[in-house]
Scaffold this motif. Structure first.
Motif, PDB file in Angstrom:
ATOM      1  N   TYR A  95       0.830  -1.202   0.000  1.00 39.48           N
ATOM      2  CA  TYR A  95       0.000   0.000   0.000  1.00 39.48           C
ATOM      3  C   TYR A  95       0.865   1.252   0.000  1.00 39.48           C
ATOM      4  N   ASP A  96       1.891   1.259   0.838  1.00 42.33           N
ATOM      5  CA  ASP A  96       2.770   2.426   0.912  1.00 42.33           C
ATOM      6  C   ASP A  96       3.403   2.739  -0.438  1.00 42.33           C
ATOM      7  N   SER A  97       3.795   1.706  -1.179  1.00 44.99           N
ATOM      8  CA  SER A  97       4.432   1.955  -2.483  1.00 44.99           C
ATOM      9  C   SER A  97       3.410   2.279  -3.571  1.00 44.99           C
ATOM     10  N   GLU A  98       2.185   1.820  -3.410  1.00 47.51           N
ATOM     11  CA  GLU A  98       1.156   2.030  -4.446  1.00 47.51           C
ATOM     12  C   GLU A  98       0.384   3.338  -4.282  1.00 47.51           C
ATOM     13  N   GLN A  99       0.337   3.881  -3.077  1.00 50.05           N
ATOM     14  CA  GLN A  99      -0.494   5.053  -2.817  1.00 50.05           C
ATOM     15  C   GLN A  99      -0.119   6.245  -3.699  1.00 50.05           C
ATOM     16  N   ALA A 100       1.159   6.565  -3.783  1.00 45.53           N
ATOM     17  CA  ALA A 100       1.580   7.723  -4.588  1.00 45.53           C
ATOM     18  C   ALA A 100       1.254   7.510  -6.058  1.00 45.53           C
ATOM     19  N   MET A 101       1.449   6.280  -6.538  1.00 44.53           N
ATOM     20  CA  MET A 101       1.125   6.003  -7.947  1.00 44.53           C
ATOM     21  C   MET A 101      -0.372   6.151  -8.198  1.00 44.53           C
ATOM     22  N   ALA A 102      -1.196   5.692  -7.254  1.00 44.78           N
ATOM     23  CA  ALA A 102      -2.646   5.811  -7.408  1.00 44.78           C
ATOM     24  C   ALA A 102      -3.065   7.275  -7.480  1.00 44.78           C
ATOM     25  N   LEU A 103      -2.475   8.082  -6.613  1.00 42.22           N
ATOM     26  CA  LEU A 103      -2.808   9.511  -6.611  1.00 42.22           C
ATOM     27  C   LEU A 103      -2.337  10.192  -7.897  1.00 42.22           C
ATOM     28  N   LEU A 104      -1.144   9.839  -8.361  1.00 38.95           N
ATOM     29  CA  LEU A 104      -0.635  10.427  -9.600  1.00 38.95           C
ATOM     30  C   LEU A 104      -1.480  10.001 -10.797  1.00 38.95           C
ATOM     31  N   ASN A 105      -1.833   8.719 -10.866  1.00 35.71           N
ATOM     32  CA  ASN A 105      -2.666   8.254 -11.980  1.00 35.71           C
ATOM     33  C   ASN A 105      -4.028   8.936 -11.983  1.00 35.71           C
ATOM     34  N   ARG A 106      -4.608   9.154 -10.795  1.00 34.18           N
ATOM     35  CA  ARG A 106      -5.890   9.870 -10.724  1.00 34.18           C
ATOM     36  C   ARG A 106      -5.708  11.310 -11.183  1.00 34.18           C
ATOM     37  N   HIS A 107      -4.602  11.934 -10.788  1.00 31.58           N
ATOM     38  CA  HIS A 107      -4.316  13.310 -11.200  1.00 31.58           C
ATOM     39  C   HIS A 107      -4.188  13.404 -12.723  1.00 31.58           C
ATOM     40  N   LEU A 108      -3.484  12.447 -13.329  1.00 34.66           N
ATOM     41  CA  LEU A 108      -3.224  12.488 -14.768  1.00 34.66           C
ATOM     42  C   LEU A 108      -4.408  12.051 -15.619  1.00 34.66           C
ATOM     43  N   SER A 109      -5.203  11.105 -15.112  1.00 32.84           N
ATOM     44  CA  SER A 109      -6.243  10.509 -15.964  1.00 32.84           C
ATOM     45  C   SER A 109      -7.656  10.677 -15.438  1.00 32.84           C
ATOM     46  N   GLY A 110      -7.793  10.993 -14.149  1.00 30.97           N
ATOM     47  CA  GLY A 110      -9.117  11.042 -13.544  1.00 30.97           C
ATOM     48  C   GLY A 110      -9.644   9.669 -13.165  1.00 30.97           C
ATOM     49  N   VAL A 111      -8.857   8.629 -13.396  1.00 28.67           N
ATOM     50  CA  VAL A 111      -9.278   7.259 -13.122  1.00 28.67           C
ATOM     51  C   VAL A 111      -8.818   6.860 -11.719  1.00 28.67           C
ATOM     52  N   GLU A 112      -9.753   6.290 -10.957  1.00 35.73           N
ATOM     53  CA  GLU A 112      -9.469   5.852  -9.596  1.00 35.73           C
ATOM     54  C   GLU A 112      -8.763   4.500  -9.592  1.00 35.73           C
ATOM     55  N   THR A 113      -8.011   4.248  -8.532  1.00 35.23           N
ATOM     56  CA  THR A 113      -7.390   2.946  -8.320  1.00 35.23           C
ATOM     57  C   THR A 113      -8.165   2.208  -7.246  1.00 35.23           C
TER      58      THR A 113
END
Length: 159
Positions: A95-113
């Protein structure tokens, strides 16, 4: 039709990955295993081998497929019309390693993780560990799908 992308490098795909895809299919009509390239990683399998193994490993799951991700995941999810990114978690370190990527992907695409907790019986299974076991002649058939086990036991893992 709801579409999710389950991304990763899948070097190789494991039974843990397949379990996450199987369970994601209870929430989404279609799950695309997005086989990605990470410039910071050294791979045992080529991109085409990883894609072929991922396809062979999920072909028995109706609604699952595997496709290459060229470039940013955020662009890929938009191209395929995905409404979510699915990631499996084995524990808090994931979770710790995935959280930042999830937030960045939502920022870039609007798609939730969407995070799916991995099966506790597979929590110890990681691609890197599977490769190490195979390199030392250990049994891997209960860690990876059969197509992967066949190829990995013949592959020179000391490349």
């Amino acid at each position: 039709m709801s579409i999710a992308v389950c991304p990763g490098s899948f070097d190789p795909i494991t039974l843990g990955h397949v379990d996450v895809v199987r369970r994601a299919l209870t929430m989404f009509d279609r799950v695309i295993v997005g086989v990605a390239q990470n410039a910071d990683k050294r791979y045992l399998f080529s991109p085409s081998e990883r894609l072929a193994l991922a396809r062979a490993s999920v072909e028995h799951l109706p609604g699952a497929s595997a496709e290459p991700v060229d470039g940013l995941l955020a662009n890929f999810v938009q191209e395929v019309g995905a409404s979510a990114i699915v990631k499996g978690l084995r524990g808090s370190a994931d979770y710790d390693s995935e959280q930042a990527m999830a937030l960045l992907n939502r920022h870039l695409s609007g798609v939730e993780t969407v995070f799916i907790m991995g099966d506790s019986g597979l929590g110890h299974v990681a691609s890197s560990l599977v490769k190490d076991v195979a390199a030392h002649g250990g049994r891997i058939d209960d860690l990876v799908p059969a197509p992967v086990a066949r190829v990995l036991t013949r592959k020179d893992t000391n490349d």
